[in-house]
Design an enzyme around this catalytic site. Structure first.
Site, PDB file in Angstrom:
ATOM      1  N   ARG A  16     -10.198  36.381  22.686  1.00 35.15           N
ATOM      2  CA  ARG A  16     -11.150  36.829  24.061  1.00 35.15           C
ATOM      3  C   ARG A  16      -9.818  37.963  24.813  1.00 35.15           C
ATOM      4  O   ARG A  16      -9.724  37.876  26.056  1.00 35.15           O
ATOM      5  CB  ARG A  16     -11.154  35.490  24.675  1.00 35.15           C
ATOM      6  CG  ARG A  16     -12.243  34.746  24.354  1.00 35.15           C
ATOM      7  CD  ARG A  16     -12.356  33.552  25.075  1.00 35.15           C
ATOM      8  NE  ARG A  16     -11.238  32.774  25.199  1.00 35.15           N
ATOM      9  CZ  ARG A  16     -10.863  31.946  26.126  1.00 35.15           C
ATOM     10  NH1 ARG A  16     -11.779  31.758  27.303  1.00 35.15           N
ATOM     11  NH2 ARG A  16      -9.821  31.022  26.046  1.00 35.15           N
ATOM     12  N   GLU A  17      -9.379  38.705  24.053  1.00 34.72           N
ATOM     13  CA  GLU A  17      -8.496  39.832  24.669  1.00 34.72           C
ATOM     14  C   GLU A  17      -9.224  40.551  25.759  1.00 34.72           C
ATOM     15  O   GLU A  17      -8.707  41.081  26.749  1.00 34.72           O
ATOM     16  CB  GLU A  17      -8.022  40.703  23.650  1.00 34.72           C
ATOM     17  CG  GLU A  17      -6.932  40.153  22.570  1.00 34.72           C
ATOM     18  CD  GLU A  17      -7.738  39.522  21.341  1.00 34.72           C
ATOM     19  OE1 GLU A  17      -8.998  39.160  21.642  1.00 34.72           O
ATOM     20  OE2 GLU A  17      -7.281  39.557  20.283  1.00 34.72           O
ATOM     21  N   LYS A  19     -11.981  40.018  27.396  1.00 29.90           N
ATOM     22  CA  LYS A  19     -12.316  39.212  28.652  1.00 29.90           C
ATOM     23  C   LYS A  19     -11.046  39.250  29.614  1.00 29.90           C
ATOM     24  O   LYS A  19     -10.897  39.307  30.670  1.00 29.90           O
ATOM     25  CB  LYS A  19     -12.576  37.709  28.168  1.00 29.90           C
ATOM     26  CG  LYS A  19     -12.443  36.540  29.423  1.00 29.90           C
ATOM     27  CD  LYS A  19     -12.403  35.217  28.778  1.00 29.90           C
ATOM     28  CE  LYS A  19     -12.412  34.154  29.876  1.00 29.90           C
ATOM     29  NZ  LYS A  19     -13.770  34.189  30.779  1.00 29.90           N
ATOM     30  N   LYS A 110     -31.771  36.247  30.020  1.00 25.48           N
ATOM     31  CA  LYS A 110     -31.364  36.045  28.575  1.00 25.48           C
ATOM     32  C   LYS A 110     -31.851  36.942  27.626  1.00 25.48           C
ATOM     33  O   LYS A 110     -33.046  37.451  27.933  1.00 25.48           O
ATOM     34  CB  LYS A 110     -32.210  34.708  28.460  1.00 25.48           C
ATOM     35  CG  LYS A 110     -31.100  33.374  28.646  1.00 25.48           C
ATOM     36  CD  LYS A 110     -32.148  32.409  29.025  1.00 25.48           C
ATOM     37  CE  LYS A 110     -32.779  31.747  27.819  1.00 25.48           C
ATOM     38  NZ  LYS A 110     -31.798  31.421  26.583  1.00 25.48           N
ATOM     39  N   ILE A 431     -27.609  17.193  43.300  1.00 23.98           N
ATOM     40  CA  ILE A 431     -28.085  17.465  41.890  1.00 23.98           C
ATOM     41  C   ILE A 431     -27.268  16.860  41.231  1.00 23.98           C
ATOM     42  O   ILE A 431     -27.257  16.654  39.829  1.00 23.98           O
ATOM     43  CB  ILE A 431     -28.361  19.027  41.567  1.00 23.98           C
ATOM     44  CG1 ILE A 431     -29.288  19.597  42.484  1.00 23.98           C
ATOM     45  CG2 ILE A 431     -28.865  19.005  40.037  1.00 23.98           C
ATOM     46  CD1 ILE A 431     -30.774  18.966  42.391  1.00 23.98           C
ATOM     47  N   SER A 433     -23.117  17.421  40.645  1.00 20.48           N
ATOM     48  CA  SER A 433     -21.783  17.826  40.715  1.00 20.48           C
ATOM     49  C   SER A 433     -21.455  18.378  42.312  1.00 20.48           C
ATOM     50  O   SER A 433     -22.339  18.642  42.631  1.00 20.48           O
ATOM     51  CB  SER A 433     -21.442  18.883  39.808  1.00 20.48           C
ATOM     52  OG  SER A 433     -22.342  20.080  39.863  1.00 20.48           O
ATOM     53  N   TRP A 561     -27.764  23.638  23.724  1.00 22.55           N
ATOM     54  CA  TRP A 561     -26.675  24.236  24.087  1.00 22.55           C
ATOM     55  C   TRP A 561     -25.502  23.877  22.857  1.00 22.55           C
ATOM     56  O   TRP A 561     -24.321  23.900  23.366  1.00 22.55           O
ATOM     57  CB  TRP A 561     -25.881  23.841  25.401  1.00 22.55           C
ATOM     58  CG  TRP A 561     -26.862  24.668  26.588  1.00 22.55           C
ATOM     59  CD1 TRP A 561     -27.591  25.805  26.205  1.00 22.55           C
ATOM     60  CD2 TRP A 561     -27.015  24.441  28.000  1.00 22.55           C
ATOM     61  NE1 TRP A 561     -27.814  26.422  27.571  1.00 22.55           N
ATOM     62  CE2 TRP A 561     -27.555  25.634  28.481  1.00 22.55           C
ATOM     63  CE3 TRP A 561     -26.433  23.421  28.814  1.00 22.55           C
ATOM     64  CZ2 TRP A 561     -27.909  25.657  29.705  1.00 22.55           C
ATOM     65  CZ3 TRP A 561     -26.724  23.460  30.203  1.00 22.55           C
ATOM     66  CH2 TRP A 561     -27.326  24.705  30.535  1.00 22.55           C
ATOM     67  N   GLU A 665     -35.366  24.493  40.813  1.00 18.96           N
ATOM     68  CA  GLU A 665     -34.836  25.424  41.512  1.00 18.96           C
ATOM     69  C   GLU A 665     -35.961  26.337  42.050  1.00 18.96           C
ATOM     70  O   GLU A 665     -36.680  26.920  41.367  1.00 18.96           O
ATOM     71  CB  GLU A 665     -34.030  26.509  40.391  1.00 18.96           C
ATOM     72  CG  GLU A 665     -33.253  27.544  41.261  1.00 18.96           C
ATOM     73  CD  GLU A 665     -32.724  28.520  40.342  1.00 18.96           C
ATOM     74  OE1 GLU A 665     -31.783  28.256  39.386  1.00 18.96           O
ATOM     75  OE2 GLU A 665     -33.052  29.597  40.147  1.00 18.96           O
ATOM     76  N   HIS A 694     -26.397  29.336  44.340  1.00 19.06           N
ATOM     77  CA  HIS A 694     -25.603  30.358  43.558  1.00 19.06           C
ATOM     78  C   HIS A 694     -24.973  31.308  44.563  1.00 19.06           C
ATOM     79  O   HIS A 694     -24.207  32.359  43.975  1.00 19.06           O
ATOM     80  CB  HIS A 694     -26.505  31.200  42.688  1.00 19.06           C
ATOM     81  CG  HIS A 694     -27.253  30.106  41.788  1.00 19.06           C
ATOM     82  ND1 HIS A 694     -28.420  29.599  42.184  1.00 19.06           N
ATOM     83  CD2 HIS A 694     -26.824  29.722  40.632  1.00 19.06           C
ATOM     84  CE1 HIS A 694     -28.915  28.574  41.338  1.00 19.06           C
ATOM     85  NE2 HIS A 694     -27.951  28.827  40.192  1.00 19.06           N
TER      86      HIS A 694
HETATM   87  N1  GLN Z   1     -25.995  17.543  37.082  1.00 21.31           N
HETATM   88  C1  GLN Z   1     -25.701  18.717  36.883  1.00 21.31           C
HETATM   89  C2  GLN Z   1     -24.644  19.370  37.961  1.00 21.31           C
HETATM   90  O1  GLN Z   1     -24.918  18.825  38.932  1.00 21.31           O
HETATM   91  C3  GLN Z   1     -26.643  19.810  36.434  1.00 21.31           C
HETATM   92  C4  GLN Z   1     -26.301  20.938  35.870  1.00 21.31           C
HETATM   93  C5  GLN Z   1     -27.203  22.075  35.874  1.00 21.31           C
HETATM   94  O2  GLN Z   1     -28.245  22.045  36.380  1.00 21.31           O
HETATM   95  N2  GLN Z   1     -26.917  23.019  34.943  1.00 21.31           N
HETATM   96  O3  GLN Z   1     -23.780  19.925  37.855  1.00 21.31           O
HETATM   97 ZN    ZN Z   2     -29.650  23.316  37.691  1.00 19.82          ZN
END
Ligand code: GLN
Ligand code: ZN
Length: 751
Positions: A16-17, A19, A110, A431, A433, A561, A665, A694
């Site tokens: 990853r140079e 980066k 994407k 949500i 985290s 993923w 979202e 975000h």
């Molecule tokens: N439960 C995860 C979080 O809150 C959901 C993450 C996500 O939607 N990408 O981080």
């Molecule tokens: Zn999310």
């Protein structure tokens, strides 16, 4: 010259140079000179790898400091207005990519159905395009000076336009004439670089369901471009799916070669006859550029032989750019030896390509190649019989799945849930985290590296949970979460606890700009040796009287993923994961957890490019989600979370998933999308994110109130939840605290 073709090569560097150099430059720790130096080294090294591996057609201009679509915008002079005052070319480039203090970055999305993200060109009706050939020329000459004769990679015009955004007019194809002129000029300038030169135009949009309009533009574009110069040989390549319609057009243009993907577009065999009866060269994409498993070399050779094409008009190729796979297995000294044998990253794929090519053309293999071939055969035999891949118990369990829905319909469940939970109207939650602080990352790292004991680690995590719970109680949220401090990634965390997954040390793949991801390697039968989240959730629940939401990653997201085994159908793999998640949900509810959220952040990502394949995807994806959640009792409330807002075309599928509550979202798209929920008479509960996580900005109470009012215009209050639009892990506590406080405050005025 060896006859084989590589569509493109990864550029971030095997360590990853790039980066590191970019990030040091952006943060002011080093100068731009360092970025240039590293870039030169990387290009040279990558050309060298390919040449040593006998690649005949090596690319220049596949390198990029950020993204190839962005490079193409620079080449065409498609600079959005807000950047036009920036004179310095480096400053301009990175302002477009990342924003600057005066300008908002261009958006990113994407690249077809991959996890790579490109910078979306912005076209305006009064744009004056202007050729800037600098990068294209410099890179070609740089390669030549270093002794490499390269083909030049460019994004094809139809793909470029189809994937761009028209800011102030209807349809970006309206810019076709203007942009084509620049492409013509470009080809003409390229013709001056050498006596004979190959140009590869990437046209992957033709792997989607295409319109007549796109096909007619394709014809016009390549008829005209192929007339510019006899010294430029034009190859148009497509990938990720079949591109039958495009091939049928391209054979009538004056181009030299057509590239098709036989790995992900099996139906391309149907148009080989069209290519044969034209005078075109077939660039045959046979080495998988998107997945990491060894190719069956013998089968690939057989396949090429089965194509009804004169050999001298076939060039074996990678299926797409190798950008989508990691560099090399060379540094993987920790991987299980058997699993390693089944893997093939970019450099190993170059060997596969050369050997397939030699065998197909009837050339003899040297000793090293013979050795590689027998290793390849051994790995495949082993893979076909290995216990790790063919665990009978798991297979039988999947074959015997009977329960694929919950006991009772939503109407019955929700009554029992309301009784069990006793929540106010417009319940508030998050949500999952909470901020991932540097101390938290250090704690996990220290534990992983053995610097601290299990006890120390666990008490650190518990302290975080304590704080997190205390904060949520203090602001007055209704449904709490534990904050996910033990997870560095929502897929990796579960992958590491499940059988059937392996992890590389250095298997980085570029996701966007300088960002890389290291997807888990899903090589075997998936099963759950022991509970994965129950201890943390029950600990968190013990700290509060309010309901604690259990937090899991759903089977479809885990699959989408990861690098997924290619030796059994995806639906079987998905169902194995689904059963493991089902076991976890059952353990959670038995431990007293009343709400479980099953995140399907990547549900939509897995959608196939072609409508003809949608039904299959939707069937296994919905079924897998339902298998996971079917174990939930009526009174156990199942939430799911999805990270996007465009549900128009998949609303039926969302309904079929049958979650009790879905959080999505929406904060950035207003209540536009909610109309679709209203239109179809969606009855279940919905938590449309009321603010955008975000951005570091703290939303005011009034803003959130206004947002809630808008929601109430579309949906009845009984159906609504109030929450941010995604997890908070990337935010800071200083942002999260006031934001959530304002959110709870806003809700009060409606109660
Ligand atoms: N439960 C995860 C979080 O809150 C959901 C993450 C996500 O939607 N990408 O981080
Ligand atoms: Zn999310």
């Amino acid at each position: 010259m060896q006859k084989n073709w590589v569509i493109g090569f990864p550029r971030i560097g095997e360590q990853r140079e790039l980066k590191k150099a970019l990030e040091a430059y952006w943060s002011g720790k080093s100068g731009y000179g360092e970025v240039e130096k590293i870039s030169k080294e990387l290009k040279k090294r990558h050309w060298g790898y390919q040449k040593d591996a006998g690649v005949g057609y090596i690319s220049s201009n596949d390198f990029s400091l950020y993204d190839n679509m962005l490079d193409m915008s620079i080449t065409l002079g498609a600079i959005p207005k807000r950047f036009r005052g920036i004179d310095d070319e480096t400053a301009l480039y990175f302002a477009m990519a990342r924003g600057s203090k005066d300008t908002v970055a261009m958006s990113m999305t994407k690249w077809l159905n991959t996890n790579y993200h490109y910078i979306v060109p912005e076209l305006s009706k009064d744009d004056e395009y202007k050729l800037n050939i600098k990068k294209v020329r410099d890179e070609y000459l740089e390669a030549k000076e270093n002794g490499f004769k390269t083909k030049i990679n460019l994004i094809g015009i139809v793909t470029y336009l189809a994937l761009s955004r028209a800011v102030d007019f209807e349809d970006s194809f309206e810019a076709f004439d203007k942009v084509l002129k620049i492409y013509e000029e470009l080809v003409s300038e390229i013709s001056k670089l050498d006596d004979e030169i190959v140009v590869q135009f990437d046209e992957p949009v033709f792997a989607k369901d295409v319109s007549q309009k796109e096909l007619s533009l394709l014809k016009i574009a390549y008829e005209r471009l192929s007339k510019i110069s006899t010294s430029v040989k034009i190859a148009v390549v497509t990938y990720f799916e079949h591109s039958k319609e495009a091939v049928k057009v391209l054979v009538y243009t004056g181009i030299w070669a057509i590239g098709v993907d036989f790995v992900y577009g099996e139906k391309n065999v149907e148009v080989v006859a069209d290519i044969k009866s034209s005078d075109k060269i077939l660039i045959a994409g046979i080495i998988d550029g998107r997945n990491v498993w060894v190719s069956d070399i013998d089968k690939k050779v057989e396949f090429l032989k089965s194509l009804d094409m004169p050999k001298e008009r076939v060039i074996p190729s990678t299926s797409c750019s190798l950008l989508h796979v990691p560099y090399t297995l060379r540094y993987e000294d920790k991987l299980d030896k058997n699993i390693k044998e089944w893997l093939s990253f970019a450099l190993e794929k170059l060997d596969e390509l050369r050997i397939v090519s030699k065998l197909y053309f009837g050339e003899s293999l040297d000793n090293n190649e013979k050795e590689l071939l027998s290793k390849n055969r051994r790995a495949l035999t082993f893979r076909a019989t290995s216990k790790a891949l063919h665990n009978q118990a798991v297979k039988e369990r999947v074959a015997k799945i009977e329960k694929i829905s919950r006991e009772n319909p939503f109407e019955i469940r929700i009554k029992k849930q309301k009784e069990a939970l006793n929540l106010p109207i417009l319940p508030t939650t998050t949500i999952g985290s909470f901020p991932q602080t540097p101390e938290l990352r250090k704690l996990r790292r220290d534990f992983k590296q053995g610097n601290i004991s299990k006890d120390e680690y666990e008490s650190g995590i518990k302290r975080y949970i304590d704080d997190c719970v205390a904060f949520q109680e203090e602001v007055g949220l209704d449904v709490l979460v534990h904050g996910e401090p033990e997870r560095n990634d929502m897929v990796e965390y579960f992958g590491e606890m499940l059988d059937g997954f392996a992890f590389s040390k250095n298997g980085w793949v570029q996701s966007y700009g300088s960002r890389c991801v290291k997807p888990p390697l899903l090589y075997g039968n998936v099963s759950r040796p022991k509970a994965m989240s129950v201890d943390w959730i029950t600990y968190a629940q013990s700290k509060t009287k309010k309901p604690m939401k259990g937090m899991l990653t759903g089977p479809v997201t885990i699959l989408n993923w990861s690098f997924v085994r290619d030796d059994q159908p995806k639906d079987v793999t998905a169902k194995q994961i689904a059963l493991a998640i089902a076991d976890e949900i059952d353990d959670l509810q038995k431990a007293g957890v009343k709400i479980v959220q099953v995140d399907e952040a990547a549900f939509k990502e897995g959608y196939p490019l072609r409508a003809e394949n949608r039904a299959y995807y939707e069937k296994w994806a919905v079924e897998s989600f339902k298998i996971s959640t079917s174990v939930a009792w009526d009174k156990t409330q199942i939430h799911t979370h999805m990270c996007y807002s465009d549900f128009n075309d998949i609303i039926q599928t969302i309904e079929d998933m049958d979650a009790d509550v879905i959080t999505i979202e929406t904060s950035r798209s207003g209540n536009r999308l909610l109309k679709v929920f209203k239109r179809v008479g969606y009855k279940k509960e919905i938590g449309p994110g009321v603010y955008d996580i975000h951005s570091p900005r703290v939303p005011t109470t009034d803003e959130i109130k206004a947002q809630i009012e808008k929601l109430l215009e579309v949906l009845p209050k009984e159906q609504l939840w109030i929450n941010p639009d995604c997890g908070l892990k990337t935010r800071k506590w200083e942002e999260v605290k006031p934001s959530l406080k304002n959110m709870v405050e806003a809700v009060k005025s409606f109660r």
